[in-house]
Design an enzyme around this catalytic site. Structure first.
Site, mmCIF file in Angstrom:
data_model
loop_
_atom_site.group_PDB
_atom_site.id
_atom_site.type_symbol
_atom_site.label_atom_id
_atom_site.label_comp_id
_atom_site.label_asym_id
_atom_site.label_seq_id
_atom_site.Cartn_x
_atom_site.Cartn_y
_atom_site.Cartn_z
ATOM 1 N N ASP A 18 -6.553 1.057 12.552
ATOM 2 C CA ASP A 18 -7.741 0.301 12.189
ATOM 3 C C ASP A 18 -8.636 0.047 13.397
ATOM 4 O OD1 ASP A 18 -5.521 -0.420 10.135
ATOM 5 O OD2 ASP A 18 -7.451 -0.846 9.177
ATOM 6 N N GLN A 51 0.833 -1.217 0.000
ATOM 7 C CA GLN A 51 0.000 0.000 0.000
ATOM 8 C C GLN A 51 0.868 1.268 0.000
ATOM 9 O OE1 GLN A 51 -0.555 -2.696 1.929
ATOM 10 N NE2 GLN A 51 -2.710 -2.920 2.532
ATOM 11 N N ASN A 107 -2.879 -1.606 13.565
ATOM 12 C CA ASN A 107 -2.634 -0.963 12.284
ATOM 13 C C ASN A 107 -1.903 -1.965 11.405
ATOM 14 O OD1 ASN A 107 -2.927 1.485 10.677
ATOM 15 N ND2 ASN A 107 -0.695 1.607 10.752
#
Ligand SMILES: CSC[C@H]1O[C@H](OP(=O)(O)O)[C@H](O)[C@@H]1O
Length: 351
Positions: free
Chosen positions: A240, A199, A250
């Site tokens: 998250d 990502q 996370n």
């Protein structure tokens, strides 16, 4: 930049994040099942973004729910919510968004009971769109609150993508970076590539390049050496799920960064909306950690990089103890350790 997600002609339009950075293309979802699949396969990803995507997916699914009886309509709605709740386990925002849609449905039940199902369907669509709009405003507030922590000339290390691509727009960690830039500060970003799904390399590097924010891509195993050379002023990541004591789930690799930052006395910041905080969880011990397909580790863009038959462990997240986190930045203000009280204050007395 094409919006991360939008609603158009009773369809959910998603920027296909699997195709970035090579191709900018959208996926037009005319059926809720397509949105569900897109969340599962990371076509759309990022805690706030999957929450809003699920809300839009539920709204889309409600448009075709049979309405021959209020009870049948309600059962169909509940089944939609259950399917989206099973899409990914870690991001609290997903479950927060689903509960918000359930609240909207409950509020419109009177219409459902009198067979006014069209009003309920419209109420659900309106609620999903409101959530998307609110998310961008929340991220701008996170940016404003967080940029105060960023000195002029800062060299910021970030992990994964907590940008516009992980939200309905503007971003959380990258929202703080945008706000610091807009405050006239000179900043530069080091982006971890973030194995295995990359990502950072595919999304954060691309997103920052779109706005001419100086970004240098590094592999995850370079972060420590960068810190040792004194090239990092702070670490700034998204989240998250955050437990009541500040323990933060996370992207996998975040915990390693936090330990490295601590070893080099570098401040470690988390940026996240209040919808990421799980007030029912006293610590991160019980945060569900998603394990993803072996293929994500065994291959990169379909090219095998490991021998057939090798064992794989692929947790998508890890948990950073609150004690490693210098501050948690939200739209309501900045919380600092000890988080049991400072996070609660954000809910009670937003700054
Ligand atoms: C702004 S929250 C982004 C958060 O979500 C990412 O996970 P994934 O790409 O698997 O959805 C990562 O943990 C980011 O920090």
């Amino acid at each position: 930049m094409i919006p991360t997600l939008s609603w158009r002609n009773n369809s959910v339009v998603l920027l296909d994040q699997q195709a970035l950075p090579v191709e900018e293309r959208v996926l037009v979802c005319t059926r809720y099942q397509e949105v569900l699949t897109a969340i599962k396969d990371l076509t759309v990803r990022g805690a706030p973004a999957i929450g809003v995507a699920a809300a839009m997916g539920i709204a889309l699914g409600s448009l075709s729910l049979p309405a021959d009886s209020p009870e049948g309509f309600r059962k169909g709605f509940d089944a939609l919510c259950d399917q989206f709740a099973a899409a990914r386990p870690t991001a609290k925002n997903l479950f927060w968004a689903i509960e918000r849609m359930k609240g909207c449905f409950a509020g419109a039940m009177a219409d459902a009971m009198t067979g006014e199902t069209e009003k309920v369907r419209q109420a659900l669509v309106d609620e999903a769109l409101r959530m998307a709009e609110e998310d961008v405003a929340i991220n701008r507030r996170i940016g404003r609150n967080g940029q105060i922590l960023i000195p002029d000339g800062a060299r910021i290390l970030t992990h994964c993508n907590a940008g516009a691509l992980a939200t309905a727009g503007y971003g959380t960690a990258l929202g703080v970076i945008r706000a610091a830039r807009d405050a006239g500060k000179t900043i530069q970003v080091f982006a971890d590539e973030t194995r295995p799904v990359l990502q950072g390399a595919r999304l954060t590097a691309w997103e920052l390049q779109q706005e001419n924010i100086p970004v240098t891509l590094i592999t995850d195993n370079m972060a420590g050496f960068l810190m040792k050379q004194g090239l990092v002023d702070c670490v700034l990541v998204g989240a998250d799920r955050i437990a009541a004591n500040g323990d933060t789930a996370n992207k996998i690799g975040t915990y390693s960064l936090a330990v490295l930052a601590d070893a080099h006395s570098i401040p470690f910041y988390v940026a996240a909306p209040l919808s990421t905080i799980d007030r029912q969880l006293s610590s991160g011990a019980d945060i569900p950690i998603e394990e993803r397909p072996d293929e994500e580790v065994l291959a990169i863009r379909g090219v095998r990089i490991a021998p057939v038959g090798v064992g794989v462990y692929n947790p998508a997240f890890d948990v950073t103890p609150g004690g490693y986190i210098e501050a948690i930045i939200s739209e309501a203000g900045v919380a600092r350790f000890p988080y049991e009280s400072s996070l609660e204050k954000l809910f009670l007395e937003p700054s």
